[in-house]
Design a protein around this motif. Structure first.
Motif, short mmCIF file in Angstrom:
data_model
loop_
_atom_site.label_atom_id
_atom_site.label_comp_id
_atom_site.label_asym_id
_atom_site.label_seq_id
_atom_site.Cartn_x
_atom_site.Cartn_y
_atom_site.Cartn_z
N SER A 21 0.84 -1.19 0.00
CA SER A 21 0.00 0.00 0.00
C SER A 21 0.88 1.24 0.00
O SER A 21 1.98 1.26 0.58
CB SER A 21 -0.92 0.01 1.22
OG SER A 21 -0.21 0.38 2.38
N GLU A 22 0.39 2.27 -0.66
CA GLU A 22 1.14 3.53 -0.73
C GLU A 22 1.35 4.10 0.66
O GLU A 22 2.39 4.68 0.96
CB GLU A 22 0.39 4.52 -1.62
CG GLU A 22 1.28 5.63 -2.10
CD GLU A 22 0.74 6.33 -3.32
OE1 GLU A 22 0.96 7.55 -3.39
OE2 GLU A 22 0.11 5.69 -4.18
N GLU A 23 0.37 3.90 1.54
CA GLU A 23 0.46 4.40 2.91
C GLU A 23 1.68 3.81 3.64
O GLU A 23 2.38 4.50 4.37
CB GLU A 23 -0.82 4.03 3.66
CG GLU A 23 -0.84 4.39 5.12
CD GLU A 23 -2.09 3.86 5.80
OE1 GLU A 23 -1.98 3.50 6.99
OE2 GLU A 23 -3.16 3.80 5.16
N GLU A 26 5.07 5.15 1.65
CA GLU A 26 5.23 6.59 1.48
C GLU A 26 6.38 7.20 2.31
O GLU A 26 7.20 7.95 1.76
CB GLU A 26 3.92 7.31 1.80
CG GLU A 26 3.99 8.81 1.57
CD GLU A 26 2.69 9.50 1.90
OE1 GLU A 26 2.47 10.58 1.33
OE2 GLU A 26 1.90 8.98 2.73
N ARG A 34 14.61 3.24 -1.09
CA ARG A 34 13.78 2.15 -1.58
C ARG A 34 14.25 0.80 -1.05
O ARG A 34 13.56 -0.19 -1.19
CB ARG A 34 13.77 2.13 -3.11
CG ARG A 34 13.02 3.33 -3.67
CD ARG A 34 12.94 3.28 -5.17
NE ARG A 34 12.25 4.44 -5.68
CZ ARG A 34 10.96 4.45 -6.01
NH1 ARG A 34 10.24 3.37 -5.88
NH2 ARG A 34 10.40 5.54 -6.47
N LYS A 55 8.28 0.29 -8.05
CA LYS A 55 6.99 0.74 -8.59
C LYS A 55 6.85 0.15 -9.98
O LYS A 55 7.63 0.45 -10.88
CB LYS A 55 6.91 2.25 -8.63
CG LYS A 55 5.50 2.76 -8.89
CD LYS A 55 5.38 4.25 -8.64
CE LYS A 55 3.93 4.66 -8.68
NZ LYS A 55 3.78 6.10 -8.39
N GLN A 59 1.95 0.50 -9.27
CA GLN A 59 1.78 -0.08 -7.93
C GLN A 59 3.14 -0.33 -7.30
O GLN A 59 4.08 -0.76 -7.97
CB GLN A 59 1.05 -1.42 -8.01
CG GLN A 59 -0.40 -1.31 -8.39
CD GLN A 59 -1.06 -2.67 -8.32
OE1 GLN A 59 -0.57 -3.63 -8.91
NE2 GLN A 59 -2.17 -2.76 -7.61
N TYR A 60 3.21 -0.10 -5.99
CA TYR A 60 4.43 -0.43 -5.26
C TYR A 60 4.41 -1.92 -4.94
O TYR A 60 3.39 -2.46 -4.54
CB TYR A 60 4.53 0.39 -3.97
CG TYR A 60 4.82 1.85 -4.24
CD1 TYR A 60 6.10 2.26 -4.62
CD2 TYR A 60 3.82 2.81 -4.15
CE1 TYR A 60 6.37 3.58 -4.89
CE2 TYR A 60 4.08 4.13 -4.41
CZ TYR A 60 5.36 4.52 -4.78
OH TYR A 60 5.63 5.84 -5.05
#
Length: 163
Positions: A21-23, A26, A34, A55, A59-60
């Motif tokens: 999830s981006e959350e 982030e 990374r 990415k 999507q990550y």
């Protein structure tokens, strides 16, 4: 030290990656890091490994191969816990002490090794770390050093004896 909260996740459709999830990612992306140290837990088992947040198609994600799945006893669609920590290691991977000791003793080979990209360095370290026997790690690192000094750069050739 930067770390994520503990989160639940499962292996995705291709069975070799995790969609993140981006959350969760982030804070790491904002810090321009990374590479992470990951801790995965499932049914009383714990696995610590180094990985890269990537990415792909918007999507990550992160690679999570069969070896890790087997080590944790995971099957497709099993949900397990994971947490990320800032990777403070020099190379983004645990370095075997045998590798470190041999490299310290051979400055010329060490300088050549240091001239490589971070990814190539990690690949060579993984090439040594895969051996279980300490003496084999030493022998392979000595061979690597000799081949580096001979000017060999091809990773497939670096662990082969040259006659």
């Amino acid at each position: 030290m930067l770390k994520s909260s503990v989160f639940e996740i499962s292996v995705t459709g291709d069975y070799y990656s995790l969609i993140l999830s981006e959350e969760i990612v982030e804070p790491f992306i904002k810090m321009k890091t990374r590479r992470v140290k990951a801790v995965a837990k499932f049914e009383g088992k714990e696995l610590v490994f180094h990985a890269a947040i990537q990415k792909i198609h918007g999507q990550y994600c992160m690679m999570f191969g069969k070896r890790y799945q087997k080590e944790l006893g995971l099957f497709p669609n099993d949900i397990f816990e994971m947490q990320f920590f800032e990777d403070t290691s020099k190379y983004g991977v645990e370095v075997p002490e045998e590798f470190e000791a041999v490299m310290i003793s051979d400055y010329e080979a060490f300088k050549i090794f240091e001239s490589f990209t971070d990814g190539k360095k990690r690949g060579l370290i993984y090439g040594i770390a895969r051996y279980k026997n300490s003496q084999t790690k030493i022998d392979k690192t000595l061979l690597l050093c000799e081949n580096l000094k001979r000017g060999i750069k091809d990773p497939k050739e670096l662990f082969k004896a040259q006659f």
